[in-house]
Design an enzyme around this catalytic site. Structure first.
Site, mmCIF file in Angstrom:
data_model
loop_
_atom_site.group_PDB
_atom_site.id
_atom_site.type_symbol
_atom_site.label_atom_id
_atom_site.label_comp_id
_atom_site.label_asym_id
_atom_site.label_seq_id
_atom_site.Cartn_x
_atom_site.Cartn_y
_atom_site.Cartn_z
ATOM 1 N N HIS A 86 -11.298 36.423 94.839
ATOM 2 C CA HIS A 86 -10.821 36.134 93.493
ATOM 3 C C HIS A 86 -10.714 37.476 92.767
ATOM 4 O O HIS A 86 -11.714 38.171 92.593
ATOM 5 C CB HIS A 86 -11.776 35.170 92.776
ATOM 6 C CG HIS A 86 -11.726 33.786 93.355
ATOM 7 N ND1 HIS A 86 -12.822 32.975 93.491
ATOM 8 C CD2 HIS A 86 -10.657 33.086 93.842
ATOM 9 C CE1 HIS A 86 -12.447 31.821 94.038
ATOM 10 N NE2 HIS A 86 -11.149 31.868 94.263
ATOM 11 N N GLU A 89 -13.190 38.596 90.181
ATOM 12 C CA GLU A 89 -14.617 38.638 90.528
ATOM 13 C C GLU A 89 -14.845 39.939 91.280
ATOM 14 O O GLU A 89 -14.645 40.032 92.483
ATOM 15 C CB GLU A 89 -14.985 37.395 91.337
ATOM 16 C CG GLU A 89 -14.793 36.126 90.505
ATOM 17 C CD GLU A 89 -14.893 34.841 91.308
ATOM 18 O OE1 GLU A 89 -15.407 34.847 92.434
ATOM 19 O OE2 GLU A 89 -14.438 33.799 90.777
ATOM 20 N N HIS A 216 -18.451 36.638 95.789
ATOM 21 C CA HIS A 216 -17.799 36.145 94.566
ATOM 22 C C HIS A 216 -18.666 36.449 93.344
ATOM 23 O O HIS A 216 -19.698 37.115 93.439
ATOM 24 C CB HIS A 216 -17.559 34.636 94.679
ATOM 25 C CG HIS A 216 -16.446 34.278 95.607
ATOM 26 N ND1 HIS A 216 -15.259 33.734 95.184
ATOM 27 C CD2 HIS A 216 -16.335 34.411 96.948
ATOM 28 C CE1 HIS A 216 -14.471 33.538 96.226
ATOM 29 N NE2 HIS A 216 -15.096 33.930 97.311
ATOM 30 N N GLU A 308 -22.425 34.164 95.395
ATOM 31 C CA GLU A 308 -22.073 34.316 93.980
ATOM 32 C C GLU A 308 -23.062 35.320 93.414
ATOM 33 O O GLU A 308 -24.272 35.088 93.452
ATOM 34 C CB GLU A 308 -22.190 32.974 93.265
ATOM 35 C CG GLU A 308 -21.373 31.852 93.882
ATOM 36 C CD GLU A 308 -19.883 31.986 93.619
ATOM 37 O OE1 GLU A 308 -19.490 32.850 92.800
ATOM 38 O OE2 GLU A 308 -19.107 31.236 94.224
HETATM 39 ZN ZN LIG Z 1 -14.844 33.144 93.293
#
Ligand SMILES: [Zn+2]
Length: 459
Positions: A86, A89, A216, A308
């Site tokens: 992404h 990110e 991410h 994350e």
């Molecule tokens: Zn992401």
């Protein structure tokens, strides 16, 4: 005077050696320069290669770190990190640049742990899977409203919703029988995915990756497959259902290794969410279809989790050093996890390598296969297992093996033909000649030595 000069030069040298990749955001040109800087600092253990181009033509560069860059050594596992899928990110991108520099510098300075890791592992680092999205996000910069700006690629597609959906097939097979691994791609898959996705799929198919993480931001948690909910009825926004893989305990362990080695992920409370142990099953957080980690597990031998890493998707530059220090040990420990379970060669009676042989573990409905060179890797938790190797035209061979907490156990298979000369034999490609590999110990073989908050959107 000469003494003063020599002191000065030594200080300068020291300064040069310890100068890290500076803690700043790296735009595309800067990222490329940094990868080549590491390449030039550690030419003996690094290689830069491109797996393809983005929609706007930017290269998807990978830095490989290994003692024989460019070469798959038998029984040496391949592992990968993917960042910035992404585009907005961005922490993973910066952490992977720091990691590249760190591994290079520590190898050069003789750090034993890093040296061992580099010698025993082939590490592939893709700092940015979505360089086009990144440029959009970076042009806006941190601290600006616009949570999703730059998330997608230049065609406006979310790359973590862009892989072929193999979950539908595996869930069917789990109920009705059918293959439990290496589910095939749809015939027209290339026309259904974005250039970045296609490049990554081809990359995944051309190396026998064993372990991977996809970095991410937008939360702080280690997320493991499946991402797509098994329950049809609960699919959709904010509907959740724990959807474990047959390797659930192993995935939980991999996720915990990261969360507990991370500075604060394991504490569970982060960004206004609570995740026990700092880990979560993907679909029990929120269900998503066509994600990359599920695809890794269902189409290849690779076990991937999704990390994350920051509440703020685009952290301020001043936060990068703290983030690096919070993630450094976890990034290293996760790589070390590839050296667990069992591995070995699958050979025929004439010591030809058998590629594509299936390795099954009793009680775990997910097989792995030997790679093009006849070696296989099967991550397992400590325990005693019944393991079977099969290949078309050969009698299966079954062994019992006890896996400990540390080193992987070497388990070689030598299969005998069930009907001599009756079945075509799939030999490992070896440049036209039959490679007769006798398995030797490594030492002899080596020449040297977002609970998704609705206002925040998906992570
Ligand atoms: Zn992401």
């Amino acid at each position: 005077m000469s003494e003063l000069l020599s002191v000065f030069l030594r200080l300068l040298l020291l300064f040069k050696v310890v100068t890290p990749v500076t803690f700043r955001h790296h735009r595309y040109d800067d990222l490329v320069r940094t990868l080549y800087k590491v390449r030039n600092e550690c030419p003996q253990i690094t290689r830069v290669y491109s797996i393809g181009r983005s929609v706007q033509g930017r290269h998807l560069y990978v830095l490989e770190i290994s003692d024989y860059p460019g070469t798959h050594e038998l029984l040496e596992p391949e592992v990968k990190y993917v960042g910035n899928m992404h585009g907005n990110e961005v922490l993973g991108r910066e952490l992977l640049l720091q990691l590249s520099e760190f591994l290079c510098e520590e190898f050069r300075s003789g750090n034993q742990r890093v040296t061992r890791l580099v010698q025993d592992t082939r590490i592939h680092i893709l700092p940015s899977m979505n360089p086009d999205g990144y440029e959009v996000a970076a042009a806006q910069g941190p601290n600006v409203p616009g949570y999703l700006v730059g998330r997608n690629n230049a065609n406006g597609v979310d790359l973590n919703r862009n892989f072929p959906d193999l979950n539908t097939y595996i869930y069917y097979n789990e109920k009705h029988g059918g293959p439990n691994h290496h589910l095939p791609l749809p015939d027209n898959w290339k026309s259904q995915v974005e250039p970045e996705t296609q490049a990554v799929i081809q990359w995944m198919r051309s190396f026998n990756f064993v372990l991977s993480a996809n970095l991410h931001g937008g939360a702080v948690v280690a997320n493991y497959p499946y991402d797509k909910s098994i329950e049809h009825r609960v699919r959709g926004f904010r509907h959740t259902a724990n959807s474990p893989t047959p390797d659930d305990k192993l995935f939980q362990k991999l996720a915990k290794v990261y969360s507990y080695a991370h500075g604060w992920m394991h504490q569970g409370w982060n960004c206004g969410d609570y995740f026990p142990d700092g880990i979560t099953n993907g679909a029990s957080w929120y269900s998503l279809s066509k994600g990359m980690q599920d695809f890794n597990y269902l189409h290849t031998n690779c076990f991937e989790i999704t990390l994350e890493l920051s509440c703020n998707k685009f952290p301020r530059q001043e936060e990068l050093q703290r983030e690096w220090l919070g993630n450094r040990e976890a990034l290293i420990q996760f790589l070390e996890q590839v050296h667990h379970g069992i591995k070995g060669m699958v050979l025929d009676e004439n010591y030809n390598n058998l590629a594509g042989a299936v390795i099954s573990v009793s009680g775990i409905n997910h097989d792995v296969t030997s790679g093009d060179h006849g070696d296989y890797f099967r991550l397992l938790l400590p325990g005693t297992y019944t393991v079977t190797a099969t290949a078309p035209g050969f009698d299966p061979e079954t062994v019992t093996v006890t896996v400990g907490p540390a080193e992987p156990v070497l388990v070689n298979f030598q299969l005998t033909r069930s009907i001599p000369q009756a079945s075509p034999l799939r030999r490992a490609p070896s440049g036209g000649r039959k490679s007769k590999v006798k398995v030797q110990p490594r030492a002899a073989r080596k020449k040297k030595m977002e609970r998704k908050q609705p206002w925040r959107g998906p992570a």
